[in-house]
Design a protein around this motif. Structure first.
Motif, PDB file in Angstrom:
ATOM      1  N   ASN A 181       0.749  -1.490  -0.175  1.00  0.00           N
ATOM      2  CA  ASN A 181       0.138   0.051  -0.099  1.00  0.00           C
ATOM      3  C   ASN A 181       0.752   1.216  -0.076  1.00  0.00           C
ATOM      4  OD1 ASN A 181      -1.209   2.144   1.889  1.00  0.00           O
ATOM      5  ND2 ASN A 181      -3.010   0.998   1.213  1.00  0.00           N
ATOM      6  N   LEU A 182       0.485   2.187  -0.969  1.00  0.00           N
ATOM      7  CA  LEU A 182       1.526   3.206  -1.105  1.00  0.00           C
ATOM      8  C   LEU A 182       1.390   4.103   0.012  1.00  0.00           C
ATOM      9  CD1 LEU A 182       3.414   5.238  -2.997  1.00  0.00           C
ATOM     10  CD2 LEU A 182       1.359   5.934  -3.847  1.00  0.00           C
ATOM     11  N   GLN A 183       0.370   4.323   0.743  1.00  0.00           N
ATOM     12  CA  GLN A 183       0.522   5.154   1.914  1.00  0.00           C
ATOM     13  C   GLN A 183       1.213   4.588   2.955  1.00  0.00           C
ATOM     14  OE1 GLN A 183      -0.518   8.619   1.826  1.00  0.00           O
ATOM     15  NE2 GLN A 183       0.597   8.458   3.704  1.00  0.00           N
ATOM     16  N   ASN A 222       4.588   6.292   4.996  1.00  0.00           N
ATOM     17  CA  ASN A 222       4.848   6.127   6.509  1.00  0.00           C
ATOM     18  C   ASN A 222       5.740   5.735   6.898  1.00  0.00           C
ATOM     19  OD1 ASN A 222       2.015   7.676   6.384  1.00  0.00           O
ATOM     20  ND2 ASN A 222       0.789   5.793   7.061  1.00  0.00           N
ATOM     21  N   ILE A 223       6.102   4.225   6.201  1.00  0.00           N
ATOM     22  CA  ILE A 223       7.400   3.646   6.794  1.00  0.00           C
ATOM     23  C   ILE A 223       8.578   4.516   6.633  1.00  0.00           C
ATOM     24  CG2 ILE A 223       8.718   1.594   6.379  1.00  0.00           C
ATOM     25  CD1 ILE A 223       6.294  -0.128   6.024  1.00  0.00           C
ATOM     26  N   ILE A 224       8.657   5.102   5.392  1.00  0.00           N
ATOM     27  CA  ILE A 224       9.858   5.759   4.922  1.00  0.00           C
ATOM     28  C   ILE A 224       9.790   7.278   5.895  1.00  0.00           C
ATOM     29  CG2 ILE A 224      10.822   7.361   3.194  1.00  0.00           C
ATOM     30  CD1 ILE A 224       9.812   5.324   1.177  1.00  0.00           C
ATOM     31  N   MET A 225       8.769   7.794   6.127  1.00  0.00           N
ATOM     32  CA  MET A 225       8.742   9.165   7.183  1.00  0.00           C
ATOM     33  C   MET A 225       9.103   8.586   8.330  1.00  0.00           C
ATOM     34  SD  MET A 225       5.772  11.384   5.504  1.00  0.00           S
ATOM     35  CE  MET A 225       4.492  10.263   5.509  1.00  0.00           C
ATOM     36  N   ASP A 226       8.622   7.694   8.902  1.00  0.00           N
ATOM     37  CA  ASP A 226       8.944   7.061  10.273  1.00  0.00           C
ATOM     38  C   ASP A 226      10.583   6.798  10.500  1.00  0.00           C
ATOM     39  OD1 ASP A 226       6.387   7.495  11.102  1.00  0.00           O
ATOM     40  OD2 ASP A 226       5.735   5.258  11.159  1.00  0.00           O
ATOM     41  N   ILE A 227      10.923   5.998   9.243  1.00  0.00           N
ATOM     42  CA  ILE A 227      12.224   5.676   9.659  1.00  0.00           C
ATOM     43  C   ILE A 227      13.211   7.206   9.501  1.00  0.00           C
ATOM     44  CG2 ILE A 227      14.554   4.788   8.135  1.00  0.00           C
ATOM     45  CD1 ILE A 227      12.323   2.427   7.354  1.00  0.00           C
ATOM     46  N   GLY A 228      12.723   8.002   8.402  1.00  0.00           N
ATOM     47  CA  GLY A 228      13.541   9.182   8.287  1.00  0.00           C
ATOM     48  C   GLY A 228      14.412   9.188   7.156  1.00  0.00           C
ATOM     49  N   PRO A 282      11.151   9.685  -3.455  1.00  0.00           N
ATOM     50  CA  PRO A 282      10.133   8.811  -3.964  1.00  0.00           C
ATOM     51  C   PRO A 282       8.739   9.263  -3.178  1.00  0.00           C
ATOM     52  CG  PRO A 282      11.544   7.329  -2.736  1.00  0.00           C
ATOM     53  CD  PRO A 282      12.332   8.583  -3.072  1.00  0.00           C
ATOM     54  N   LEU A 283       8.644   9.787  -2.099  1.00  0.00           N
ATOM     55  CA  LEU A 283       7.666  10.118  -1.469  1.00  0.00           C
ATOM     56  C   LEU A 283       6.936  11.342  -2.423  1.00  0.00           C
ATOM     57  CD1 LEU A 283       9.165  10.735   2.242  1.00  0.00           C
ATOM     58  CD2 LEU A 283       7.803   8.755   1.293  1.00  0.00           C
ATOM     59  N   LYS A 332       4.535  -1.208  12.997  1.00  0.00           N
ATOM     60  CA  LYS A 332       3.277  -0.246  13.139  1.00  0.00           C
ATOM     61  C   LYS A 332       2.106  -0.840  11.963  1.00  0.00           C
ATOM     62  CE  LYS A 332       5.374   3.800  14.568  1.00  0.00           C
ATOM     63  NZ  LYS A 332       5.596   5.412  14.199  1.00  0.00           N
ATOM     64  N   HIS A 333       2.521  -1.756  11.128  1.00  0.00           N
ATOM     65  CA  HIS A 333       1.487  -1.820   9.999  1.00  0.00           C
ATOM     66  C   HIS A 333       1.405  -3.332   9.910  1.00  0.00           C
ATOM     67  CE1 HIS A 333       1.899   2.247   8.994  1.00  0.00           C
ATOM     68  NE2 HIS A 333       3.419   2.011   9.078  1.00  0.00           N
ATOM     69  N   PRO A 334       0.215  -3.724  10.483  1.00  0.00           N
ATOM     70  CA  PRO A 334      -0.017  -5.135  10.580  1.00  0.00           C
ATOM     71  C   PRO A 334       0.327  -5.571   9.017  1.00  0.00           C
ATOM     72  CG  PRO A 334      -2.129  -3.919  11.353  1.00  0.00           C
ATOM     73  CD  PRO A 334      -0.980  -2.841  10.777  1.00  0.00           C
ATOM     74  N   HIS A 335       0.623  -7.027   9.020  1.00  0.00           N
ATOM     75  CA  HIS A 335       0.984  -7.781   7.810  1.00  0.00           C
ATOM     76  C   HIS A 335       2.200  -7.275   6.883  1.00  0.00           C
ATOM     77  CE1 HIS A 335      -2.909  -9.809   8.416  1.00  0.00           C
ATOM     78  NE2 HIS A 335      -3.421  -8.604   8.425  1.00  0.00           N
ATOM     79  N   TYR A 336       2.966  -6.361   7.425  1.00  0.00           N
ATOM     80  CA  TYR A 336       4.102  -5.771   6.875  1.00  0.00           C
ATOM     81  C   TYR A 336       5.303  -6.252   7.733  1.00  0.00           C
ATOM     82  CZ  TYR A 336       1.923  -2.895   3.393  1.00  0.00           C
ATOM     83  OH  TYR A 336       1.136  -2.389   2.504  1.00  0.00           O
ATOM     84  N   LYS A 337       6.428  -6.717   7.193  1.00  0.00           N
ATOM     85  CA  LYS A 337       7.667  -7.538   7.709  1.00  0.00           C
ATOM     86  C   LYS A 337       9.015  -6.912   7.162  1.00  0.00           C
ATOM     87  CE  LYS A 337       5.277 -10.530  10.298  1.00  0.00           C
ATOM     88  NZ  LYS A 337       5.047 -10.086  11.511  1.00  0.00           N
TER      89      LYS A 337
END
Length: 187
Positions: free
Chosen positions: A78-80, A84-90, A130-131, A162-167
């Motif tokens: 999912n793009l959003q 979110n993952i990229i923004m949370d990592i920084g 890419p964001l 933070k995101h279910p089903h993501y590893k």
């Protein structure tokens, strides 16, 4: 594929080729399953003269180039959630980001290591943040840390968790990690 089907020169040895042809003649179905993209599997699929589907992107894309009746299976991130993952990592802590769909590859910057591994034959390369540039759900999210450490790995794990089903899996002895869906597998 590396270290199993392919030798250190990224070739199928004559012995392996002969053995797989024999298995095929006996009626066994031989399926290529890899983390590699479709474009990297086609050559070997043709060399082995297979008619079976191919499992690509660690199971995120399953396709047959020989059976028009086969319905491809595609599992996109999912793009959003990716954003979110990229923004949370920084983004400032990442040396590179690679996202890929069937037609496009988004890279934060040129990366010889990724170019050598994921050669981009017939795909559009889109460089930059890419964001700001990606506009579709990708099949892959590969991250390259500026400096891999236990603490930074933990930041990545927490952002993904933070995101279910993501590893996330970390590539052995490298700065790369890969985010994936727990519902897809090349097994």
């Amino acid at each position: 594929m590396d270290g199993t089907l392919l030798n250190s020169q990224s070739e199928i040895s004559p012995t392996t080729l002969s053995y797989l042809h024999e298995l095929d003649q006996q009626g066994h179905v031989i399926v290529l399953a890899s983390g590699r993209p479709l474009r990297a599997l086609k050559k070997y699929h043709q060399q082995l003269q297979l008619h079976s589907p191919m499992v690509c992107y660690n199971g995120a894309y399953i396709v047959s180039t020989k059976d028009d009746g086969f319905t491809p299976v595609q599992a996109n991130l999912n793009l959003q959630i990716v954003k979110n993952i990229i923004m949370d990592i920084g983004i400032e802590s990442l040396d590179n980001i690679m996202l890929e769909s069937l037609d496009d590859i988004w890279l934060l910057r040129e990366d010889d290591d990724l170019n050598n591994f994921f050669w981009h034959q017939n795909l559009d390369l889109i460089y930059g943040n890419p964001l700001l540039t990606i506009n579709e759900d990708p099949m892959t999210l590969i991250l390259r840390s500026k400096k891999r450490s236990h603490d930074h790995d933990q930041v990545i794990r927490e952002a993904v968790k933070k995101h279910p089903h993501y590893k996330v899996r970390f590539w052995h002895d490298s700065d790369y990690s890969e985010v994936f869906l727990d519902s897809v597998s090349k097994m």
